[in-house]
Design an enzyme around this catalytic site. Structure first.
Site, short mmCIF file in Angstrom:
data_model
loop_
_atom_site.label_atom_id
_atom_site.label_comp_id
_atom_site.label_asym_id
_atom_site.label_seq_id
_atom_site.Cartn_x
_atom_site.Cartn_y
_atom_site.Cartn_z
N TYR A 1 1.03 14.01 0.59
CA TYR A 1 0.58 14.65 1.82
C TYR A 1 0.74 16.17 1.76
O TYR A 1 1.15 16.79 2.73
CB TYR A 1 1.33 14.06 3.03
N ARG B 1 3.46 7.69 -0.18
CA ARG B 1 4.54 8.66 -0.30
C ARG B 1 5.58 8.31 -1.36
O ARG B 1 5.97 9.13 -2.19
CB ARG B 1 5.23 8.80 1.06
N ARG C 1 3.03 20.47 5.84
CA ARG C 1 4.00 19.52 6.39
C ARG C 1 5.08 20.19 7.25
O ARG C 1 5.38 19.71 8.34
CB ARG C 1 4.64 18.67 5.28
N CYS D 1 -1.64 34.26 9.21
CA CYS D 1 -1.38 34.93 10.49
C CYS D 1 -1.09 33.91 11.58
O CYS D 1 -1.90 33.69 12.49
CB CYS D 1 -2.56 35.81 10.86
N GLU D 2 0.03 33.23 11.48
CA GLU D 2 0.49 32.23 12.46
C GLU D 2 2.01 32.27 12.42
O GLU D 2 2.60 32.30 11.34
CB GLU D 2 0.08 30.80 12.05
N GLU E 1 0.83 -1.22 0.00
CA GLU E 1 0.00 0.00 0.00
C GLU E 1 0.86 1.26 0.00
O GLU E 1 0.76 2.08 0.90
CB GLU E 1 -0.89 0.01 1.25
N TYR F 1 4.65 18.84 10.96
CA TYR F 1 5.59 17.77 11.35
C TYR F 1 7.03 18.25 11.44
O TYR F 1 7.94 17.42 11.50
CB TYR F 1 5.61 16.65 10.30
#
Ligand SMILES: *Cc1c(COP(=O)(O)O)cnc(C)c1O
Length: 416
Positions: A372, A277, A313, A344-345, A274, A317
């Site tokens: 992803y 990525r 990502r 705004c972060e 399966e 992560y």
């Protein structure tokens, strides 16, 4: 061979210039190479050699219809985790009989639809799920093909990066108790026991953990066989990593699969895989434009038009993704840049501390953004999600249009 190369000092995808694509379709923009996707899929097929098997692309990694269609045409099966992914695969021309259905929380209506379509197998993750599936299949008067996801409890000391193959997480059934579940399933009127599966983690850059896991599963397969439960396939999940940075080794997919196939020699067991990525990550980039350059004391910021809503990502992560200039220059401002977006972060960055010569207006490409990436994009800050382009040789097709602003509130009302 990478599909992204410099030709006449410009970054190309296959034989199309990223500058041209950005000018035609705007930025931020996702661009995928069809041949890169096909090559990676073929590497899996080659690994199987003559051994009976099925390569099921994990749809959650990149679910664009054109990507799925290109893989379906190559003979791929699909690993899905929701009815939405099931319907996408069908819409993309995928073959239902090559679908495996993973996920811990399958609903009755999702099971019903999958049974109607006649999927290859349900990867069941709990005893209660098994009971529900038997009930739904009884209602439709069919037998549901079932594999149990076994948690092989591969040693975290040896393989610290494995996050899903350990007992303490929510996935799978404990390898010590799953035999009883198999025995129960074998007695059920509307269940057909066909396989065993596992998925031990993601971004694994060595084959050894997979080999450890397959041996543990095969021991169990033999124990089941001794009590008259004979399986048709073993599914080793996804998880083979990709090269994101210069420091990563490039896993050789074909060799990995050959190693797994070696464990199955002389056994009448098909190998299901399966991969997500490793098929699409290095087949895609996110192209973004530098809006402004700005210095805050020691820090140099390249403020770009792509942000964490387009590609989460790095923020989610702490993933490191390579950033390349689309048209490298030496006459810009040379610095170590933090590439930050419009959201705004404080966590809104795509890469930090990257040495480059830049001017505002330049285009950059965030590499390895085929997996992803778009699938996790959101409309945070009321930003439309980027368009997606699929390139084959000299041809570029828009395979998802950029979202228009009015689309973003189309389902809302004033509440009056
Ligand atoms: C996520 C997932 C995959 C795909 O993993 P990759 O690391 O993208 O290859 C396959 N199977 C299951 C059950 C998954 O959860």
């Amino acid at each position: 061979m990478s599909a992204f190369t410099y030709q006449q000092d410009q970054l190309y995808v296959e034989n199309v210039s990223l500058t041209e694509l950005a000018e035609t379709h705007g930025t931020p923009l996702y661009v995928y190479s069809k041949s890169a996707i096909e090559q990676q899929f073929d590497a899996y097929q080659q690994g199987l050699g003559g051994h009976d098997g099925l390569i099921c692309f994990a749809v959650k990694a990149n679910s664009n219809l054109a990507v799925l269609n290109c893989l379906a045409k190559r003979g791929a099966g699909f690993d899905i985790v929701s009815q939405g992914e099931l319907e996408r695969v069908i819409a993309a021309g995928g073959d239902a009989s090559k679908i495996v259905f993973s996920g811990v929380a399958k609903q009755a209506k999702e099971m019903e639809r999958a049974l109607e379509l006649g999927i290859h197998c349900f990867n069941v993750e709990s005893d209660e799920e098994l009971d529900r599936l038997n009930d739904v299949a009884a209602k439709l008067n069919v037998k549901a093909p079932v594999s149990f996801r076994v948690n092989p409890d591969v040693d975290a000391q040896t393989h610290p990066y494995i996050s899903t193959g350990l007992r303490e997480n929510k996935f799978g059934i404990d390898i010590r108790t799953v035999k009883a579940t198999y025995q129960r399933a074998a007695q059920m009127s509307h269940i057909n026991v066909v396989g065993m599966d596992c998925h031990i983690g993601s971004q694994l850059l060595e084959a050894q953990p997979f080999e450890d896991a397959i041996d543990r599963l095969l021991t169990l397969v033999d124990e089941l066989s001794a009590i008259g439960i004979n399986l048709k396939h073993i599914d080793m999940g996804g998880g083979i990593g990709v090269k994101y940075s210069e420091d990563d080794i490039e896993p050789n997919v074909t060799q990995y699969i050959q190693k797994l196939v070696n464990h199955l020699k002389s056994r009448n067991l098909a190998l299901v895989l399966e991969p997500g990525r490793s098929i699409v990550a290095n087949a895609g980039v996110l192209v973004s434009r530098v809006e402004y350059l700005k210095d805050n004391g020691e820090h140099h910021f390249a403020i770009i038009d792509g942000g964490m809503n387009d590609l989460i990502r790095p923020a989610l992560y702490q993933a490191w993704m390579e950033i390349k200039p689309v048209q490298p220059r030496s006459d810009g401002k040379e610095a170590y840049w933090d590439f930050v977006g419009p959201i705004c972060e404080t966590g809104d960055f795509l890469g930090k501390n990257r040495k480059m010569s830049l001017k505002s207006g330049d285009l950059i490409a965030v590499m390895s953004a085929g997996a992803y990436s778009f699938v996790m994009a959101s409309n945070y800050n009321t930003r439309g999600r980027p368009a997606e382009i699929l390139v084959s040789d000299r041809e570029a097709k828009v395979v998802r249009q950029r979202e228009q602003l009015s689309d973003l509130w189309a389902l809302e009302s004033l509440g009056e």
